[in-house]
Design a protein around this motif. Structure first.
Motif, short mmCIF file in Angstrom:
data_model
loop_
_atom_site.label_atom_id
_atom_site.label_comp_id
_atom_site.label_asym_id
_atom_site.label_seq_id
_atom_site.Cartn_x
_atom_site.Cartn_y
_atom_site.Cartn_z
N GLU A 1 0.85 -1.19 0.00
CA GLU A 1 0.00 0.00 0.00
C GLU A 1 0.88 1.24 0.00
OE1 GLU A 1 0.74 1.46 2.90
OE2 GLU A 1 1.44 -0.30 3.99
N THR A 2 0.31 2.36 -0.42
CA THR A 2 1.06 3.61 -0.45
C THR A 2 0.99 4.36 0.87
OG1 THR A 2 -0.85 4.77 -1.36
CG2 THR A 2 0.75 3.88 -2.93
N ASP A 3 0.03 3.99 1.73
CA ASP A 3 -0.14 4.67 3.01
C ASP A 3 -0.89 3.73 3.94
OD1 ASP A 3 -1.77 6.47 4.99
OD2 ASP A 3 -0.26 7.81 4.12
N PRO A 4 -0.56 3.70 5.24
CA PRO A 4 -1.27 2.81 6.16
C PRO A 4 -2.78 3.01 6.18
CG PRO A 4 0.71 3.68 7.20
CD PRO A 4 0.56 4.40 5.89
N VAL A 5 -3.25 4.20 5.82
CA VAL A 5 -4.70 4.43 5.78
C VAL A 5 -5.36 3.49 4.77
CG1 VAL A 5 -6.51 6.11 5.28
CG2 VAL A 5 -4.48 6.82 6.52
N ALA A 6 -4.69 3.24 3.66
CA ALA A 6 -5.24 2.33 2.65
C ALA A 6 -5.44 0.94 3.24
CB ALA A 6 -4.33 2.27 1.43
N GLU A 7 -4.48 0.49 4.00
CA GLU A 7 -4.61 -0.83 4.63
C GLU A 7 -5.77 -0.86 5.62
OE1 GLU A 7 -1.82 -4.18 6.87
OE2 GLU A 7 -1.05 -2.16 6.51
N ARG A 8 -5.96 0.25 6.34
CA ARG A 8 -7.08 0.30 7.29
C ARG A 8 -8.42 0.27 6.56
NH1 ARG A 8 -3.56 3.88 10.17
NH2 ARG A 8 -4.61 5.76 9.42
N LEU A 9 -8.52 0.98 5.44
CA LEU A 9 -9.76 0.96 4.67
C LEU A 9 -10.00 -0.42 4.06
CD1 LEU A 9 -9.57 4.43 2.89
CD2 LEU A 9 -10.87 3.80 4.92
N ASP A 10 -8.93 -1.06 3.60
CA ASP A 10 -9.07 -2.44 3.11
C ASP A 10 -9.58 -3.35 4.22
OD1 ASP A 10 -8.02 -1.52 0.74
OD2 ASP A 10 -6.07 -2.52 0.96
N GLN A 11 -9.01 -3.18 5.42
CA GLN A 11 -9.36 -4.08 6.53
C GLN A 11 -10.84 -3.95 6.91
OE1 GLN A 11 -7.03 -6.34 7.79
NE2 GLN A 11 -8.91 -7.21 8.66
N VAL A 12 -11.39 -2.75 6.81
CA VAL A 12 -12.82 -2.59 7.08
C VAL A 12 -13.62 -3.49 6.13
CG1 VAL A 12 -14.75 -0.98 7.02
CG2 VAL A 12 -12.57 -0.24 7.97
N GLN A 13 -13.20 -3.54 4.89
CA GLN A 13 -13.90 -4.38 3.92
C GLN A 13 -13.73 -5.86 4.25
OE1 GLN A 13 -13.67 -2.86 -0.29
NE2 GLN A 13 -12.06 -1.58 0.61
N TYR A 14 -12.51 -6.25 4.65
CA TYR A 14 -12.27 -7.65 4.99
C TYR A 14 -13.13 -8.05 6.20
CZ TYR A 14 -7.94 -6.58 2.41
OH TYR A 14 -7.02 -6.17 1.48
N ASP A 15 -13.17 -7.17 7.19
CA ASP A 15 -13.87 -7.49 8.43
C ASP A 15 -15.38 -7.64 8.21
OD1 ASP A 15 -11.49 -7.43 9.79
OD2 ASP A 15 -11.76 -5.41 10.58
N HIS A 16 -15.93 -6.84 7.30
CA HIS A 16 -17.38 -6.83 7.12
C HIS A 16 -17.83 -7.51 5.83
CE1 HIS A 16 -18.11 -4.19 10.59
NE2 HIS A 16 -16.97 -3.62 10.26
N GLY A 17 -16.87 -7.98 5.05
CA GLY A 17 -17.23 -8.71 3.83
C GLY A 17 -17.97 -7.88 2.81
N GLU A 18 -17.68 -6.57 2.75
CA GLU A 18 -18.35 -5.71 1.79
C GLU A 18 -17.36 -4.69 1.25
OE1 GLU A 18 -21.30 -3.75 4.43
OE2 GLU A 18 -20.13 -1.92 4.08
N GLY A 19 -17.62 -4.22 0.04
CA GLY A 19 -16.76 -3.23 -0.59
C GLY A 19 -16.19 -3.76 -1.90
N PRO A 20 -15.78 -2.86 -2.79
CA PRO A 20 -15.31 -3.28 -4.11
C PRO A 20 -14.01 -4.08 -4.06
CG PRO A 20 -14.86 -0.95 -3.75
CD PRO A 20 -15.71 -1.40 -2.61
N CYS A 21 -13.19 -3.87 -3.04
CA CYS A 21 -11.91 -4.60 -2.96
C CYS A 21 -12.15 -6.09 -2.77
CB CYS A 21 -11.05 -4.05 -1.83
SG CYS A 21 -10.70 -2.28 -1.96
N VAL A 22 -12.99 -6.45 -1.79
CA VAL A 22 -13.25 -7.87 -1.56
C VAL A 22 -14.11 -8.46 -2.68
CG1 VAL A 22 -12.97 -7.73 0.93
CG2 VAL A 22 -15.22 -7.36 -0.04
N GLU A 23 -15.01 -7.68 -3.24
CA GLU A 23 -15.85 -8.20 -4.32
C GLU A 23 -15.01 -8.50 -5.55
OE1 GLU A 23 -18.96 -5.35 -4.91
OE2 GLU A 23 -19.87 -5.72 -2.94
N SER A 24 -14.13 -7.58 -5.94
CA SER A 24 -13.29 -7.80 -7.12
C SER A 24 -12.22 -8.85 -6.86
CB SER A 24 -12.64 -6.48 -7.55
OG SER A 24 -13.61 -5.55 -7.98
N ALA A 25 -11.82 -9.03 -5.61
CA ALA A 25 -10.78 -10.00 -5.28
C ALA A 25 -11.28 -11.43 -5.25
CB ALA A 25 -10.14 -9.65 -3.93
#
Length: 266
Positions: free
Chosen positions: A81-105
């Motif tokens: 990631e380019t910034d730790p904030v990106a990882e935190r936003l990704d983790q929200v998606q992983y934790d709740h199973g929603e968002g374009p990152c987990v859907e596209s992955a």
């Protein structure tokens, strides 16, 4: 520096034309990325860093970039990631199973997913408002598919922007091209790694065979026995001492003046 609309328009207009003038900055940057990704034996981490850096430079209004990878057990993680904030936003998606990152992955997910207004997007009631609270209002994720074989490990290239309505069709085009580059480069990297592992395995097998042959020769000469009998001595000693046959043979070959083995039973 992001590539602007004029460069986009020029590159798209030139694409496929005979006798076209020299490629614009977008084409040059993609060509340079391709050359770099095809460099000798890139690592997976190196490939992902290059693609994340390219996304930050090539996609207009890209403020954060990350990569999601899906493990064999179905869980997700963010290796680059380019910034730790990106990882935190990704983790929200992983934790709740929603968002374009987990859907596209996901292997059966969409090739691309994005939102122009995360705060009000009804598809992701947890992730969207969380991203907006961090100051990010647009997101774009494109699928990575570096492995077509089971368990079909997959991922996504994720781009976040503070600007509402940041990502248009041009940005989607670039993200898809970058994801394609990354997928092909990762597949090549995995193939190289697999070939290296196979080569190392074969070398170990040849080394083991050679050292076992040396140990058999020592026993044959020392005891006046056949090759089959010598191997039987090694095999039984390996079982009795609970030592790998190749390790036992290596010890005997290197220290044959000090080591002897019990004779094979009839």
């Amino acid at each position: 520096m992001s590539v602007g609309e004029e460069e986009w328009a020029r590159d798209r207009a030139w694409f496929g034309q005979d006798g076209a003038p020299a490629p614009g900055p977008l084409s040059r940057q993609f060509a340079e990325l391709t050359r770099t990704l095809l460099d000798v034996s890139p690592t997976a981490g190196g490939v992902l860093k290059l693609v994340v850096g390219a996304a930050a430079a090539l996609v207009p209004d890209a403020d954060l970039v990350s990569v999601t990878l899906r493990d064999a057990d179905g869980t997700f993680h963010t290796p680059v990631e380019t910034d730790p904030v990106a990882e935190r936003l990704d983790q929200v998606q992983y934790d709740h199973g929603e968002g374009p990152c987990v859907e596209s992955a996901r292997p059966d997910g969409p090739a691309v997913g994005w939102s122009q207004d995360l705060k009000r997007d009804p598809r992701w009631p947890v992730f969207g408002p969380a991203a907006a609270r961090h100051g990010y209002h647009s997101v774009l994720a494109s699928a990575l598919l570096p492995d077509a074989r089971p368990p079909r490990l997959s991922g996504a290239l994720n781009i976040y922007s503070r600007t509402p309505g940041a990502f248009d069709a041009h940005a989607v085009d670039v993200a898809l091209l970058l994801a394609t580059h990354a997928s092909l480069a990762l597949a090549q990297t995995q193939a190289v790694a697999a070939a290296q592992l196979e080569s190392a395995h074969l070398r170990r097998a040849v080394d083991s065979r050679d050292v076992i042959g040396q140990a058999k020769g020592i026993l044959m000469q020392r005891r006046g026995i056949s090759a089959e009998e010598a191997f039987d001595v090694l095999r039984r000693a390996s079982q009795d001492l609970n030592v790998k046959l190749a390790d036992l043979a290596r010890t005997l070959a290197s220290r044959h003046t000090e080591v002897d083995l019990p004779a094979s039973e009839a």
